[in-house]
Design an enzyme around this catalytic site. Structure first.
Site, PDB file in Angstrom:
ATOM      1  CG  ASP A   1     -16.574 -12.608  32.529  1.00 58.08           C
ATOM      2  OD1 ASP A   1     -15.711 -11.746  32.260  1.00 58.08           O
ATOM      3  OD2 ASP A   1     -17.723 -12.571  32.060  1.00 58.08           O
TER       4      ASP A   1
ATOM      5  CD  GLU B   1     -13.084  -9.311  33.365  1.00 60.48           C
ATOM      6  OE1 GLU B   1     -14.091 -10.006  33.106  1.00 60.48           O
ATOM      7  OE2 GLU B   1     -12.492  -8.646  32.508  1.00 60.48           O
TER       8      GLU B   1
ATOM      9  CG  HIS C   1     -18.118  -8.660  33.782  1.00 60.64           C
ATOM     10  ND1 HIS C   1     -17.049  -8.335  32.974  1.00 60.64           N
ATOM     11  CD2 HIS C   1     -18.648  -7.475  34.174  1.00 60.64           C
ATOM     12  CE1 HIS C   1     -16.938  -7.020  32.896  1.00 60.64           C
ATOM     13  NE2 HIS C   1     -17.895  -6.482  33.614  1.00 60.64           N
TER      14      HIS C   1
ATOM     15  CE1 TYR D   1     -22.835 -13.437  30.404  1.00 57.22           C
ATOM     16  CE2 TYR D   1     -20.812 -13.561  31.671  1.00 57.22           C
ATOM     17  CZ  TYR D   1     -21.509 -13.099  30.585  1.00 57.22           C
ATOM     18  OH  TYR D   1     -20.887 -12.288  29.661  1.00 57.22           O
TER      19      TYR D   1
ATOM     20  CD  GLU E   1     -10.829  -8.274  29.566  1.00 57.11           C
ATOM     21  OE1 GLU E   1     -12.021  -8.051  29.312  1.00 57.11           O
ATOM     22  OE2 GLU E   1     -10.358  -8.287  30.720  1.00 57.11           O
TER      23      GLU E   1
ATOM     24  CD  GLU F   1     -14.883  -7.988  29.664  1.00 61.49           C
ATOM     25  OE1 GLU F   1     -13.731  -7.562  29.866  1.00 61.49           O
ATOM     26  OE2 GLU F   1     -15.351  -8.951  30.296  1.00 61.49           O
TER      27      GLU F   1
ATOM     28  CG  HIS G   1     -11.744  -4.510  31.527  1.00 57.86           C
ATOM     29  ND1 HIS G   1     -12.495  -5.567  32.021  1.00 57.86           N
ATOM     30  CD2 HIS G   1     -12.065  -3.445  32.301  1.00 57.86           C
ATOM     31  CE1 HIS G   1     -13.214  -5.152  33.038  1.00 57.86           C
ATOM     32  NE2 HIS G   1     -12.982  -3.872  33.219  1.00 57.86           N
TER      33      HIS G   1
END
Length: 321
Positions: free
Chosen positions: A66, A97, A100, A104, A157, A191, A194
């Site tokens: 990402d 992105e 994203h 994490y 992706e 995703e 995308h």
């Protein structure tokens, strides 16, 4: 005389897919801070050290990919836009992105100690297979043709993420780490749009090429996918052999490689279909979201309501055509 700066006009749309994608992506907007990750701590504490290691390091790898997309991928694609609205869509994708990648870290902060987090990022930043694919994709972003850049982006992706996505989807299928998986499903939903959108833009340019150039580019495309799969196979064995999931993960990867080729308007490379994928993982993809109301606490003017249910059509295609 200097060329006049052109204001973007959303009332004159050159490509209806730009507007449809913008609307879908903005409808899907979400933030990780609205998901109660701490509710997964009981599940996490019941996992053995092998499982905990796998989850943490798989998410480290996803963070790296990402990061590539947010820092380099979209800026590379924006150099070759066909419409002003397309650049606006890429701006949206670039931001998400980054969301994203941050998500994490929210997972790490909830589940891991500071020392464990440091180890995960040290490992991510030095792992030979992760670094190879990040550098391979970014090399294309920096020196490739406009169509090669789009191929690399769609492969990232719709294919490369999925060796990591397998893990939370597997646990979700066993009713574990359901809030962590909620984030992954929201990322998956993004995703899928995308990959479909960038694949569509690729097809516009590809169809304008002479047949000879099309065949040359197709050869380059399949060679790239083969190289990426070869590296991904090694990475999968490194990550999953100890837990015994490698062959199942590789089937999932091949299935998604075919999905990436579909987004690019090309024929599949592998024989694997949905029926070959671990049904527990496929069930994790198609299970409804938990319908968190993300924005109820920030005022009605900024309320987007509930997360829409995700089904197989969203996963496979992402954008209605």
């Amino acid at each position: 005389m200097t060329e006049a700066y052109k204001a973007i006009n959303w009332n004159e749309i050159e490509d209806a897919i730009d507007k449809a994608t913008w609307e879908k992506l903005t409808e899907q907007f979400w933030l990780d801070t609205r998901i109660p990750l701490s509710n997964d701590l009981d599940d996490w504490r019941q996992m053995n050290t092998t499982e905990q290691y796998l989850v943490g390091h798989i998410f480290g790898g996803l963070t790296l990919l990402d990061t590539v997309q947010s820092q380099d991928g979209m800026s590379a694609l924006k150099k070759d836009i066909r419409t002003q609205q397309e650049e606006a869509v890429f701006n949206n994708i670039e931001f998400m992105e980054s969301v994203h990648a941050k998500s994490y870290s929210s997972i790490f902060e909830t589940l891991n100690t500071p020392a464990e987090i440091d180890e995960i990022f040290d490992w991510t930043n030095t792992n030979e297979f992760l670094q190879w694919k990040a550098q391979r994709i970014n090399g294309i972003y920096q020196t490739g043709t406009p169509l090669q850049k789009k191929i690399a982006s769609v492969f990232l992706e719709t294919f490369l993420f999925y060796s990591g996505f397998y893990t939370p989807l597997y646990y979700l299928g066993h009713n574990q780490l359901v809030n962590v998986a909620e984030i992954i499903k929201l990322i998956l939903r993004d995703e899928s749009v995308h990959g479909t959108y960038i694949g569509y833009k690729f097809q516009l340019g590809f169809n304008e090429l002479p047949e000879e150039e099309q065949e040359e580019l197709k050869g380059w495309m399949y060679d790239l996918l083969y190289d990426l799969y070869d590296n991904e196979e090694k990475y999968t064995h490194q990550m999953y052999d100890e837990i015994g999931w490698s062959e199942s993960v590789l089937t999932f990867l091949r299935y998604n490689a075919n999905k990436a080729l579909m987004n690019l308007g090309q024929d599949p490379m592998f024989p694997d279909g949905a029926d070959d994928v671990n049904p527990v993982v496929m069930n994790g993809i198609s299970t409804s979201t938990s319908n968190h109301d993300f924005f109820s606490q920030v005022g009605n003017g900024y309320r987007l309501g509930q997360v829409e249910v995700m089904d197989n059509d969203d996963y496979n295609y992402g954008l209605d055509k």
